[in-house]
Design an enzyme around this catalytic site. Structure first.
Site, PDB file in Angstrom:
ATOM      1  N   SER A 138      31.461 -10.325  10.608  1.00  0.00           N
ATOM      2  CA  SER A 138      30.022 -10.574  10.438  1.00  0.00           C
ATOM      3  C   SER A 138      29.204  -9.306  10.417  1.00  0.00           C
ATOM      4  O   SER A 138      28.015  -9.340  10.165  1.00  0.00           O
ATOM      5  CB  SER A 138      29.521 -11.441  11.587  1.00  0.00           C
ATOM      6  OG  SER A 138      29.624 -10.716  12.780  1.00  0.00           O
ATOM      7  N   GLY A 169      25.811 -16.670  18.208  1.00  0.00           N
ATOM      8  CA  GLY A 169      26.415 -17.310  17.052  1.00  0.00           C
ATOM      9  C   GLY A 169      25.926 -18.739  16.847  1.00  0.00           C
ATOM     10  O   GLY A 169      25.037 -19.219  17.552  1.00  0.00           O
ATOM     11  N   THR A 207      30.097 -14.042  21.121  1.00  0.00           N
ATOM     12  CA  THR A 207      29.523 -12.956  20.325  1.00  0.00           C
ATOM     13  C   THR A 207      30.068 -11.609  20.798  1.00  0.00           C
ATOM     14  O   THR A 207      30.395 -10.740  19.982  1.00  0.00           O
ATOM     15  CB  THR A 207      27.979 -12.984  20.408  1.00  0.00           C
ATOM     16  OG1 THR A 207      27.547 -14.238  19.879  1.00  0.00           O
ATOM     17  CG2 THR A 207      27.342 -11.859  19.627  1.00  0.00           C
ATOM     18  N   ARG A 210      13.267  -7.284  19.460  1.00  0.00           N
ATOM     19  CA  ARG A 210      13.868  -7.329  20.804  1.00  0.00           C
ATOM     20  C   ARG A 210      12.915  -6.817  21.863  1.00  0.00           C
ATOM     21  O   ARG A 210      12.798  -7.376  22.941  1.00  0.00           O
ATOM     22  CB  ARG A 210      15.081  -6.399  20.836  1.00  0.00           C
ATOM     23  CG  ARG A 210      16.367  -7.096  20.768  1.00  0.00           C
ATOM     24  CD  ARG A 210      17.494  -6.088  20.830  1.00  0.00           C
ATOM     25  NE  ARG A 210      18.568  -6.566  19.989  1.00  0.00           N
ATOM     26  CZ  ARG A 210      19.499  -5.806  19.441  1.00  0.00           C
ATOM     27  NH1 ARG A 210      19.495  -4.503  19.635  1.00  0.00           N
ATOM     28  NH2 ARG A 210      20.429  -6.344  18.694  1.00  0.00           N
ATOM     29  N   GLU A 225     -10.756  -4.492  28.829  1.00  0.00           N
ATOM     30  CA  GLU A 225     -12.213  -4.311  28.860  1.00  0.00           C
ATOM     31  C   GLU A 225     -12.573  -3.124  29.741  1.00  0.00           C
ATOM     32  O   GLU A 225     -13.403  -2.281  29.384  1.00  0.00           O
ATOM     33  CB  GLU A 225     -12.911  -5.574  29.413  1.00  0.00           C
ATOM     34  CG  GLU A 225     -12.550  -6.873  28.714  1.00  0.00           C
ATOM     35  CD  GLU A 225     -11.352  -7.594  29.336  1.00  0.00           C
ATOM     36  OE1 GLU A 225     -10.311  -6.941  29.574  1.00  0.00           O
ATOM     37  OE2 GLU A 225     -11.456  -8.809  29.565  1.00  0.00           O
ATOM     38  N   HIS A 231      -7.330  -3.729  32.932  1.00  0.00           N
ATOM     39  CA  HIS A 231      -7.470  -4.665  31.823  1.00  0.00           C
ATOM     40  C   HIS A 231      -8.142  -3.941  30.654  1.00  0.00           C
ATOM     41  O   HIS A 231      -8.773  -2.896  30.835  1.00  0.00           O
ATOM     42  CB  HIS A 231      -8.279  -5.873  32.272  1.00  0.00           C
ATOM     43  CG  HIS A 231      -7.536  -6.751  33.245  1.00  0.00           C
ATOM     44  ND1 HIS A 231      -8.072  -7.899  33.762  1.00  0.00           N
ATOM     45  CD2 HIS A 231      -6.286  -6.642  33.767  1.00  0.00           C
ATOM     46  CE1 HIS A 231      -7.181  -8.463  34.574  1.00  0.00           C
ATOM     47  NE2 HIS A 231      -6.093  -7.717  34.602  1.00  0.00           N
ATOM     48  N   TRP A 258      27.036  -6.233   9.691  1.00  0.00           N
ATOM     49  CA  TRP A 258      26.276  -5.724   8.556  1.00  0.00           C
ATOM     50  C   TRP A 258      26.051  -6.744   7.433  1.00  0.00           C
ATOM     51  O   TRP A 258      26.210  -6.442   6.278  1.00  0.00           O
ATOM     52  CB  TRP A 258      26.895  -4.453   7.957  1.00  0.00           C
ATOM     53  CG  TRP A 258      27.439  -3.459   8.941  1.00  0.00           C
ATOM     54  CD1 TRP A 258      28.570  -2.718   8.768  1.00  0.00           C
ATOM     55  CD2 TRP A 258      26.892  -3.045  10.194  1.00  0.00           C
ATOM     56  NE1 TRP A 258      28.758  -1.912   9.851  1.00  0.00           N
ATOM     57  CE2 TRP A 258      27.742  -2.091  10.745  1.00  0.00           C
ATOM     58  CE3 TRP A 258      25.769  -3.417  10.934  1.00  0.00           C
ATOM     59  CZ2 TRP A 258      27.527  -1.484  11.971  1.00  0.00           C
ATOM     60  CZ3 TRP A 258      25.553  -2.824  12.168  1.00  0.00           C
ATOM     61  CH2 TRP A 258      26.417  -1.872  12.655  1.00  0.00           C
ATOM     62  N   GLU A 285      20.317 -13.974  20.727  1.00  0.00           N
ATOM     63  CA  GLU A 285      21.023 -13.341  19.602  1.00  0.00           C
ATOM     64  C   GLU A 285      22.486 -13.682  19.745  1.00  0.00           C
ATOM     65  O   GLU A 285      23.216 -13.006  20.468  1.00  0.00           O
ATOM     66  CB  GLU A 285      20.869 -11.824  19.652  1.00  0.00           C
ATOM     67  CG  GLU A 285      19.472 -11.344  19.369  1.00  0.00           C
ATOM     68  CD  GLU A 285      19.468  -9.837  19.140  1.00  0.00           C
ATOM     69  OE1 GLU A 285      20.029  -9.383  18.138  1.00  0.00           O
ATOM     70  OE2 GLU A 285      18.896  -9.142  19.977  1.00  0.00           O
TER      71      GLU A 285
HETATM   72  C1  AOF Z   1      -4.385  -8.513  31.820  1.00  0.00           C
HETATM   73  N1  AOF Z   1      -4.949  -7.627  30.956  1.00  0.00           N
HETATM   74  O1  AOF Z   1      -6.587  -6.965  29.647  1.00  0.00           O
HETATM   75  C2  AOF Z   1      -6.779  -9.050  30.706  1.00  0.00           C
HETATM   76  C3  AOF Z   1      -6.167  -9.992  31.590  1.00  0.00           C
HETATM   77  O2  AOF Z   1      -2.624  -9.424  37.630  1.00  0.00           O
HETATM   78  P1  AOF Z   1      -4.002  -9.045  37.191  1.00  0.00           P
HETATM   79  O3  AOF Z   1      -4.942  -8.850  38.318  1.00  0.00           O
HETATM   80  O4  AOF Z   1      -3.965  -7.860  36.271  1.00  0.00           O
HETATM   81  O5  AOF Z   1      -4.617 -10.281  36.380  1.00  0.00           O
HETATM   82  C4  AOF Z   1      -3.932 -10.835  35.341  1.00  0.00           C
HETATM   83  C5  AOF Z   1      -4.746 -11.937  34.705  1.00  0.00           C
HETATM   84  O6  AOF Z   1      -5.982 -11.452  34.204  1.00  0.00           O
HETATM   85  C6  AOF Z   1      -4.060 -12.539  33.497  1.00  0.00           C
HETATM   86  O7  AOF Z   1      -3.218 -13.592  33.875  1.00  0.00           O
HETATM   87  C7  AOF Z   1      -5.226 -13.033  32.662  1.00  0.00           C
HETATM   88  O8  AOF Z   1      -5.593 -14.311  33.101  1.00  0.00           O
HETATM   89  C8  AOF Z   1      -6.374 -12.098  33.001  1.00  0.00           C
HETATM   90  N2  AOF Z   1      -6.757 -11.165  31.897  1.00  0.00           N
HETATM   91  N3  AOF Z   1      -4.977  -9.657  32.107  1.00  0.00           N
HETATM   92  O9  AOF Z   1      -3.284  -8.256  32.312  1.00  0.00           O
HETATM   93  C9  AOF Z   1      -6.121  -7.830  30.394  1.00  0.00           C
HETATM   94  N4  AOF Z   1      -7.957  -9.272  30.139  1.00  0.00           N
HETATM   95 ZN    ZN Z   2      -9.887  -8.576  33.463  1.00  0.00          ZN
END
Ligand code: AOF
Ligand code: ZN
Length: 347
Positions: free
Chosen positions: A170, A280, A198, A186, A53, A51, A172, A278
């Protein structure tokens, strides 16, 4: 006010992983030492990775962060998932203040992270640039709170709302700068969705990791460029099988059209959390009521042809009060074209 710029930085850091974190959110983090100097940044790089942090904190050593401030766009987690709780690591590292953009909508976190931090005596500042933080994670929020796929739609029209001339030509309408931006848009979404009409009219490639194709009668040529890359989900009325690298998905038909609710639900069940449509005017019109966001490129051209194809073409109304209503939230020029981004208010 004081933390707005740093929260903006978290959002920018988080965006570097656009397209890589699904089904998880986009998260960025900045750390200041006790004197307010920026000493580290981090972000959630891809699904399954640390994550934001943890990414930012693990770059530091020797207790540089003791007494410092951590800024993050999403509430730190409190649960053991792929990694231990970020809230615990923040407490362990002696951070004194945590600045948060929005509460986590994941029910297993939902305020528990904030509570954990406060119980440990950490000062918590909440809801800094909350609206921007919510837009950044609009897909995650819809997935978590509604258990539904997020549907975005992209269209490119002339000033008079036409996507093609009366004979279907269509290609361009917009400039190469606008088309480059489409590639970036995308990439934010798990899959693109288009139709047999399409493919038959334009024979596009639409390079992407996952492609959803609606072709009720299996009229498209499976050798067409669109089938050459990515995982293919071919929704149709008759076949249910996996063959030649293609997932054929048999789909109920309502009024001679494939059942869109079935398709959106099935996509979600297959792990597709967000879709960029994406296609018509007919499909755009049909899917409008399920759409969460529209990207509308407009080129400074007028066809003036009353039999030209419109970008939303699905009904006849008498009264302007019956129109679908939107809130335009963004406008940006790409070469000579403008991109309007809008959200439905009533559909
Ligand atoms: C993230 N990235 O920076 C933060 C998250 O599957 P996990 O264990 O990685 O947990 C996912 C959950 O953690 C996500 O649904 C959210 O609630 C929390 N925060 N998740 O992937 C991050 N801070
Ligand atoms: Zn976390």
């Amino acid at each position: 006010m004081q933390y707005n710029l740093l929260m903006k930085k978290c959002i920018e850091l988080a965006k570097q992983a656009e397209g890589l974190t699904s089904p998880n959110p986009l998260v960025g983090c900045v750390i200041l030492d006790k004197d307010g100097n920026e000493i580290s940044t981090g972000y959630h790089r891809k699904y399954g990775d640390n994550h934001a942090e943890r990414d930012a904190l693990l770059k530091l050593h020797n207790g540089e962060e003791t007494g410092g401030t951590l800024i993050v766009n999403l509430e730190p987690c409190s649960h053991y998932g792929k990694t231990p709780p970020c809230a615990d690591l923040i407490i362990e590292r002696g951070i004194k203040k945590v600045v948060i953009g929005m509460q986590d909508v994941n029910p297993i976190v939902a305020g528990n992270g904030i509570r954990k931090l406060k119980n440990a005596g950490i000062e918590v500042v909440e809801n800094v640039l909350e609206d921007e933080c919510k837009i950044l994670n609009e897909v995650f929020i819809k997935n978590m709170t509604k258990n539904e796929v997020f549907v975005a739609l992209k269209t490119a029209t002339t000033l008079d709302g036409k996507i093609a001339t009366s004979n279907g030509s269509s290609k361009w309408i917009t400039s190469s700068k606008a088309r480059n931006e489409v590639k970036k848009i995308r990439n934010r979404y798990d899959a693109i969705l288009t139709t047999s009409s399409t493919i038959l009219a334009d024979n596009p490639t639409m390079a992407h990791r996952k492609k959803i194709i609606l072709d009720r009668e299996l009229k498209t040529n499976l050798e067409a460029p669109i089938y050459k890359d990515g995982e293919i989900y071919l929704f149709n009325a008759s076949l249910d099988m996996f063959e030649g690298g293609i997932n054929f998905i048999k789909t109920p038909v309502i009024n001679e059209k494939l059942d869109l609710e079935f398709i959106l639900k099935k996509a979600f069940d297959l792990g597709i959390k967000s879709i960029l449509v994406e296609s018509g005017g007919h499909l755009n019109g049909e899917i409008l009521k399920y759409s969460d966001k529209i990207y509308h490129f407009i080129a400074p051209k007028i066809t003036g042809d009353n039999s030209s194809l419109s970008c939303f073409d699905f009904r006849h109304i008498e009264n302007i009060n019956e129109s679908c209503n939107f809130k335009i939230t963004n406008q940006e020029m790409f070469g000579s074209d403008i991109l309007l981004t809008y959200y439905p208010i009533s559909k």
